[in-house]
Scaffold this motif. Structure first.
Motif, PDB file in Angstrom:
ATOM      1  N   ILE A  88      32.909  44.688  40.711  1.00  0.00           N
ATOM      2  CA  ILE A  88      32.991  45.428  41.961  1.00  0.00           C
ATOM      3  C   ILE A  88      33.977  44.711  42.872  1.00  0.00           C
ATOM      4  N   GLY A  89      35.045  45.407  43.225  1.00  0.00           N
ATOM      5  CA  GLY A  89      36.075  44.830  44.074  1.00  0.00           C
ATOM      6  C   GLY A  89      35.958  45.294  45.506  1.00  0.00           C
ATOM      7  N   GLN A  90      37.032  45.165  46.236  1.00  0.00           N
ATOM      8  CA  GLN A  90      37.043  45.554  47.636  1.00  0.00           C
ATOM      9  C   GLN A  90      37.103  47.076  47.774  1.00  0.00           C
ATOM     10  N   LYS A  91      36.567  47.566  48.891  1.00  0.00           N
ATOM     11  CA  LYS A  91      36.489  48.997  49.192  1.00  0.00           C
ATOM     12  C   LYS A  91      35.714  49.766  48.127  1.00  0.00           C
ATOM     13  N   GLY A  92      34.805  49.065  47.439  1.00  0.00           N
ATOM     14  CA  GLY A  92      33.971  49.710  46.441  1.00  0.00           C
ATOM     15  C   GLY A  92      34.664  50.035  45.143  1.00  0.00           C
ATOM     16  N   GLN A  93      35.887  49.551  44.940  1.00  0.00           N
ATOM     17  CA  GLN A  93      36.618  49.827  43.700  1.00  0.00           C
ATOM     18  C   GLN A  93      35.925  49.123  42.536  1.00  0.00           C
ATOM     19  N   ILE A  94      35.698  49.861  41.455  1.00  0.00           N
ATOM     20  CA  ILE A  94      35.042  49.292  40.277  1.00  0.00           C
ATOM     21  C   ILE A  94      36.076  49.134  39.166  1.00  0.00           C
ATOM     22  N   PHE A  95      36.146  47.950  38.595  1.00  0.00           N
ATOM     23  CA  PHE A  95      37.112  47.648  37.537  1.00  0.00           C
ATOM     24  C   PHE A  95      36.392  47.440  36.210  1.00  0.00           C
ATOM     25  N   ASN A 143      45.931  48.676  32.964  1.00  0.00           N
ATOM     26  CA  ASN A 143      44.560  48.494  33.422  1.00  0.00           C
ATOM     27  C   ASN A 143      44.525  48.715  34.936  1.00  0.00           C
ATOM     28  N   GLY A 144      43.417  49.185  35.447  1.00  0.00           N
ATOM     29  CA  GLY A 144      43.325  49.439  36.876  1.00  0.00           C
ATOM     30  C   GLY A 144      43.653  48.220  37.713  1.00  0.00           C
ATOM     31  N   GLN A 145      43.225  47.041  37.265  1.00  0.00           N
ATOM     32  CA  GLN A 145      43.455  45.827  38.040  1.00  0.00           C
ATOM     33  C   GLN A 145      44.921  45.395  38.045  1.00  0.00           C
ATOM     34  N   ASP A 150      45.223  43.998  44.700  1.00  0.00           N
ATOM     35  CA  ASP A 150      44.780  43.727  46.065  1.00  0.00           C
ATOM     36  C   ASP A 150      43.340  44.143  46.313  1.00  0.00           C
ATOM     37  N   LEU A 151      42.775  44.964  45.422  1.00  0.00           N
ATOM     38  CA  LEU A 151      41.381  45.396  45.572  1.00  0.00           C
ATOM     39  C   LEU A 151      40.422  44.564  44.736  1.00  0.00           C
ATOM     40  N   LEU A 152      40.939  43.586  43.992  1.00  0.00           N
ATOM     41  CA  LEU A 152      40.067  42.666  43.269  1.00  0.00           C
ATOM     42  C   LEU A 152      39.356  41.757  44.266  1.00  0.00           C
TER      43      LEU A 152
END
Length: 368
Positions: A88-95, A143-145, A150-152
């Motif tokens: 779970i990263g920043q702003k609720g982003q899921i990797f 990959n999304g990351q 920056d959202l990690l």
């Protein structure tokens, strides 16, 4: 006995009541829960009971849905992923972190032998296809990351190392004469105008898929086959949560955002199937290939890819191709004979970043 003092007897009843709650849950209404994969007590369960009976108990205890929902809610609140392949990263982003995807994007692993196998496979594909007059190009959905570093979480951002496997492939293949599209810069820049990946899903969203498709067509030297975003996508709209959210017990019909497909991104209903050209799949394999004729002029396009192209690209391919097909790359072990059967004019090799390394002995080296 002191235990039976009057003021302690009520605690005894309360304790017994708590022990009986799961039993009551077997007959009382419960919350919706994942499907029970073990429905009946196995025969001779008393032999090695911990192995044979535990799966049944884990699937059929009382208030199973309530307990699982409460645990999922607690894990989500605490941002705990435990053994789940998510971060779970920043702003609720899921990797997605399975298949070493996070370590790969951060450069914490570099599998030299497997990357070298990929280079040999693509060299061979390029040379064999070129000799047949077939255009070959490669794109790698990141990959999304790799697109949203920056959202990690802050700790993950400090772990970034260079070069990554994607860096190496993006530098090596063009230098060896293979047409290659590095999608990371374009997708990263496109984020300024809206998301290109789902918040709760492993995959890019429909906009990311259109951008990736257009990059593939440019890499193949056919920019006229691109599809404008404005023609293929509707406005950003709430949509259901995706596959990564399910690991955390998060389900909502409006918990994510995407651009609904329209026009050329919607697969036409009047396509003519071409049976027998793609390799057959076994059992519940989700990566069933397909091939269609469109009924109009254009090149024959074959995509060797995965879930980032399988269901995202059919409409885009159908717009300008006379025929198109899709088959899974199988980590470089795809069935080469599909090219002989389909007879494409253009071949797009499109493995997602976490699958760019070739595992085992690639079938691609046996091309003729």
């Amino acid at each position: 006995m002191p235990l039976l003092f009057a003021y302690r007897r009520w605690w005894c009843f309360a304790f017994i009541g708590l022990l009986l709650l799961p039993t009551l849950g077997l007959v009382m209404p419960d919350l919706k829960a994942p499907i029970r994969t073990v429905q009946t007590v196995p025969p001779a369960w008393w032999i090695q009971a911990t192995e044979r009976l535990d799966p049944y108990i884990n699937n059929n205890y009382g208030f199973r849905g309530l307990f699982m929902g409460a645990h999922a809610a607690y894990s989500k609140f605490m941002k705990s992923t435990r053994e789940r392949p998510v971060l779970i990263g920043q702003k609720g982003q899921i990797f997605y972190t399975g298949e070493k995807a996070l370590d790969q994007s951060l450069g914490r692993i570099f599998r030299t032998d497997q990357v070298e196998r990929l280079v040999r496979v693509t060299d061979r594909m390029r040379d064999v296809l070129k000799a047949r007059g077939i255009t070959f190009a490669m794109v790698v959905p990141p990959n999304g990351q790799s697109v949203m570093p920056d959202l990690l979480p802050a700790w993950a951002q400090t772990e970034q190392k260079r070069p990554t496997e994607y860096d190496s492939v993006a530098a090596t293949l063009p230098a060896r004469g293979t047409a290659f599209a590095d999608l990371r810069p374009e997708l990263t820049a496109a984020r300024e105008e809206g998301p290109v990946y789902r918040r709760t899903d492993t995959h890019w969203n429909n906009r990311g898929a259109v951008l990736g498709f257009n990059a593939a067509m440019r890499a193949a030297g056919r920019p006229e086959l691109q599809v404008p975003e404005s023609e293929a996508l509707g406005p950003l709209t709430p949509t259901a949560t995706g596959d990564l959210a399910r690991y955390l017990g998060e389900t909502s019909e409006t918990g994510d955002l995407d651009y609904p497909p329209k026009g050329p991104m919607v697969q036409p209903a009047n396509l003519k199937p071409l049976p027998g050209l793609m390799p057959a799949t076994r059992g519940n394999d989700p990566f069933e290939g397909y091939a269609y004729e469109t009924g109009h002029a254009g090149p024959r396009i074959l995509v060797i890819g995965d879930s980032f192209s399988q269901s995202f690209w059919p409409g885009l391919l159908a717009r300008n191709a006379s025929a198109f097909g899709w088959t899974h790359h199988r980590n470089c072990r795809f069935e080469w004979s599909v090219i002989d059967r389909f007879k494409p004019d253009i071949v797009i090799y499109a493995p997602v970043e976490r699958a760019i390394t070739c595992l085992g002995s690639p079938a691609g080296l046996d091309m003729k």
